[in-house]
Scaffold this active site. Structure first.
Site, PDB file in Angstrom:
ATOM      1  N   CYS A 167       0.843  -1.203   0.000  1.00  0.00           N
ATOM      2  CA  CYS A 167       0.000   0.000   0.000  1.00  0.00           C
ATOM      3  C   CYS A 167       0.881   1.257   0.000  1.00  0.00           C
ATOM      4  CB  CYS A 167      -0.926  -0.004   1.206  1.00  0.00           C
ATOM      5  SG  CYS A 167      -1.846   1.537   1.365  1.00  0.00           S
ATOM      6  N   CYS A 176       0.407   3.423   3.170  1.00  0.00           N
ATOM      7  CA  CYS A 176       1.054   2.809   4.338  1.00  0.00           C
ATOM      8  C   CYS A 176       2.562   3.053   4.276  1.00  0.00           C
ATOM      9  CB  CYS A 176       0.759   1.318   4.403  1.00  0.00           C
ATOM     10  SG  CYS A 176      -0.876   0.905   5.055  1.00  0.00           S
ATOM     11  N   ASP A 201      -0.416  16.517  -1.852  1.00  0.00           N
ATOM     12  CA  ASP A 201      -0.674  15.655  -3.000  1.00  0.00           C
ATOM     13  C   ASP A 201       0.430  15.871  -4.036  1.00  0.00           C
ATOM     14  OD1 ASP A 201      -3.493  14.176  -4.216  1.00  0.00           O
ATOM     15  OD2 ASP A 201      -1.887  14.677  -5.626  1.00  0.00           O
ATOM     16  N   HIS A 224      -4.257   1.187   8.110  1.00  0.00           N
ATOM     17  CA  HIS A 224      -4.760   0.907   6.762  1.00  0.00           C
ATOM     18  C   HIS A 224      -6.253   0.616   6.770  1.00  0.00           C
ATOM     19  CE1 HIS A 224      -4.630  -0.340   2.569  1.00  0.00           C
ATOM     20  NE2 HIS A 224      -5.548  -1.237   2.935  1.00  0.00           N
ATOM     21  N   GLY A 234     -13.363   7.465  -9.024  1.00  0.00           N
ATOM     22  CA  GLY A 234     -11.983   7.653  -9.464  1.00  0.00           C
ATOM     23  C   GLY A 234     -10.947   7.359  -8.400  1.00  0.00           C
ATOM     24  N   HIS A 274      -6.229   3.273   0.193  1.00  0.00           N
ATOM     25  CA  HIS A 274      -6.020   3.558   1.624  1.00  0.00           C
ATOM     26  C   HIS A 274      -6.752   4.878   1.780  1.00  0.00           C
ATOM     27  CE1 HIS A 274      -3.028   3.870   5.227  1.00  0.00           C
ATOM     28  NE2 HIS A 274      -3.886   4.869   5.348  1.00  0.00           N
ATOM     29  N   HIS A 299      -8.332   8.389   2.056  1.00  0.00           N
ATOM     30  CA  HIS A 299      -7.665   9.693   2.154  1.00  0.00           C
ATOM     31  C   HIS A 299      -8.693  10.769   1.894  1.00  0.00           C
ATOM     32  CE1 HIS A 299      -7.181   7.870  -1.835  1.00  0.00           C
ATOM     33  NE2 HIS A 299      -7.369   9.083  -2.340  1.00  0.00           N
ATOM     34  N   HIS A 331      -9.188  14.338   0.586  1.00  0.00           N
ATOM     35  CA  HIS A 331      -8.569  15.426  -0.176  1.00  0.00           C
ATOM     36  C   HIS A 331      -8.993  16.754   0.444  1.00  0.00           C
ATOM     37  CE1 HIS A 331      -7.447  13.172  -3.946  1.00  0.00           C
ATOM     38  NE2 HIS A 331      -8.381  12.349  -3.511  1.00  0.00           N
TER      39      HIS A 331
HETATM   40  P1  AMP Z   1      -7.767   9.226  -5.401  1.00  0.00           P
HETATM   41  O1  AMP Z   1      -7.873   9.348  -6.905  1.00  0.00           O
HETATM   42  O2  AMP Z   1      -8.901   9.843  -4.655  1.00  0.00           O
HETATM   43  O3  AMP Z   1      -7.487   7.800  -4.981  1.00  0.00           O
HETATM   44  O4  AMP Z   1      -6.514  10.113  -5.010  1.00  0.00           O
HETATM   45  C1  AMP Z   1      -5.218   9.622  -4.942  1.00  0.00           C
HETATM   46  C2  AMP Z   1      -4.336  10.824  -4.860  1.00  0.00           C
HETATM   47  O5  AMP Z   1      -3.057  10.433  -4.428  1.00  0.00           O
HETATM   48  C3  AMP Z   1      -4.147  11.556  -6.198  1.00  0.00           C
HETATM   49  O6  AMP Z   1      -4.589  12.900  -6.074  1.00  0.00           O
HETATM   50  C4  AMP Z   1      -2.638  11.445  -6.435  1.00  0.00           C
HETATM   51  O7  AMP Z   1      -2.110  12.603  -7.048  1.00  0.00           O
HETATM   52  C5  AMP Z   1      -2.112  11.243  -5.041  1.00  0.00           C
HETATM   53  N1  AMP Z   1      -0.835  10.566  -4.938  1.00  0.00           N
HETATM   54  C6  AMP Z   1      -0.446   9.429  -5.558  1.00  0.00           C
HETATM   55  N2  AMP Z   1       0.799   9.078  -5.174  1.00  0.00           N
HETATM   56  C7  AMP Z   1       1.205  10.015  -4.283  1.00  0.00           C
HETATM   57  C8  AMP Z   1       2.408  10.218  -3.544  1.00  0.00           C
HETATM   58  N3  AMP Z   1       3.446   9.367  -3.617  1.00  0.00           N
HETATM   59  N4  AMP Z   1       2.489  11.295  -2.730  1.00  0.00           N
HETATM   60  C9  AMP Z   1       1.449  12.162  -2.651  1.00  0.00           C
HETATM   61  N5  AMP Z   1       0.278  12.020  -3.315  1.00  0.00           N
HETATM   62  C10 AMP Z   1       0.175  10.967  -4.133  1.00  0.00           C
HETATM   63 ZN    ZN Z   2      -2.476   1.436   3.518  1.00  0.00          ZN
END
Ligand code: AMP
Ligand code: ZN
Length: 114
Positions: free
Chosen positions: A4, A7, A30, A46, A93, A98, A100, A102
């Protein structure tokens, strides 16, 4: 080692620009910001999607939301406004499984979202 991505951010195995952390929650920028401020607020533990939440997670979800509100306030966005979004599964989308929250701020955000 876990598969993950978030994680691994929590474990410090993947670099991230952390803006806040405590015993339960980590908030970091992000990597592909969609607004002048785009922060992700995640639980250390997680949880793959919102569908996995149980009543025992209610306080944790409250901490995610209050952390986002607090970060928005610290950066001067409380009065002007900001958006918080949880995406869940394919139609929303979700790409990282995990949960999150926004936090987007710093520009006028359109509604409805795409
Ligand atoms: P979601 O589409 O809601 O699952 O959002 C996932 C978010 O994680 C996207 O906005 C990506 O730009 C962001 N993301 C992916 N990898 C990383 C990373 N290594 N560090 C920070 N953000 C990330
Ligand atoms: Zn996780």
């Amino acid at each position: 080692m876990t598969d993950c991505l978030f994680c691994r951010v929590v474990a410090g195995e993947i670099p991230a620009t952390i803006v806040f952390q405590d015993d339960a929650v980590v908030a970091f920028k992000d990597i592909t910001p969609q607004a002048p401020m785009h922060v992700l607020v995640i639980p250390r533990r997680h949880i793959g999607t919102l569908n996995e939440l149980t009543t025992s997670d209610d306080a944790l979800v409250g901490r995610l939301v209050r952390t986002a509100a607090s970060i928005a306030d610290e950066h001067g966005h409380a009065a002007s406004g900001y958006r918080t979004v949880f995406n869940c599964n394919a139609d929303a989308g979700q790409t990282v499984f995990h949960i999150h929250l926004h936090l987007l701020a710093g520009r006028r955000l359109g509604w409805p979202p795409g």
